[in-house]
Write an enzyme that holds these catalytic residues in place. Sequence first.
Site, short mmCIF file in Angstrom:
data_model
loop_
_atom_site.label_atom_id
_atom_site.label_comp_id
_atom_site.label_asym_id
_atom_site.label_seq_id
_atom_site.Cartn_x
_atom_site.Cartn_y
_atom_site.Cartn_z
N ARG A 11 -7.10 -5.47 -5.80
CA ARG A 11 -6.64 -5.81 -7.19
C ARG A 11 -4.32 -6.55 -6.74
NH1 ARG A 11 -2.10 -5.51 -10.15
NH2 ARG A 11 -1.89 -3.68 -9.51
N CYS A 237 5.08 -10.51 -3.64
CA CYS A 237 5.33 -10.17 -4.91
C CYS A 237 5.88 -11.23 -5.26
CB CYS A 237 6.81 -9.39 -4.60
SG CYS A 237 8.42 -9.51 -6.11
ZN ZN Z 1 1.81 -3.71 -7.33
#
Ligand code: ZN
Length: 296
Positions: A11, A237
């Site tokens: 995920r 990120c």
């Molecule tokens: Zn995360």
Amino acid sequence: MDVTIVEVSPRDGLQNEPVVLPTEAKVELIGRLVAAGARRVEAVSFAHPKLVPAMADAEAVMERVPRPDGVSYAGLVLNRRGLDRALGSGVDEVNVVVCVSETFNRRNQNASTSESMQAAAEVIGRARGEGLFTTLTLATSFGCPFEGEVDPGRVVELAARGAAAGAHELCLADTIGAGVPSQVRDLVARVRDAVGAEPPLRFHFHNTRNTGFANAVTAVELGARVLDASAGGIGGCPFAPRATGNIATDDLVFLLERMGLDTGYDLEALLPTAAFLSERLGHEVPALLPRAGTFP
Ligand code: ZN
């Protein structure tokens, strides 16, 4: 098991990789992780496919994953619609996310933190009623890319609301990898003080600035028994385009097992997953153990 690792590579890892894997490769990844000892796997996200295209095949993935006894699959849920999809997909757990930072939540979920918390409380109540294990994850608990420092008082307030809503577990997430061990200590003390010993705390660390493993060890030393990690350390990120992802399961298992803590993983079985991921994603994964090998 001394420390349970929630395997988030399918995920959080895959959703932040530039290459979108086909369903078949996601299912193979999950199968490899389960074969290596993963017992909790965050397999899919039920965020709107327009927002997270890499997770659009969540239902198809859940239809194909192996189902041995003792393996629990989680889906990430942001709202009521996400819960409807989760309930129809056969997941065992839902991970409901609220961002502590107002700006981050507004950008991520197009609502105020308070509105999202209200919806999360409803989702948790309904999911519990359907017999699912529920986690409330508080994203940006350690820092926000837009607001900078996040008030720990806000983390505590939302944790208390999550506990009152009946969440089985509270996850403090360092979404952008800005946290340090002193913050882990401070947040654990504050949340414990306000909420008590239950529900248990889980931690989600990114290794964006190489503080993730220090944070993980600190959390374990403070009594945490559930940590998120991603095989190969894949992912990234969204606010630091060249950054690495979650703390790597490979490296974390080595670290914890060498400290004498049982994770339930078989490292020899896990290690080849890094090569599989490197090949499918088209780049070497950040985890260090697959390069160095295990200690003799
Ligand atoms: Zn995360």
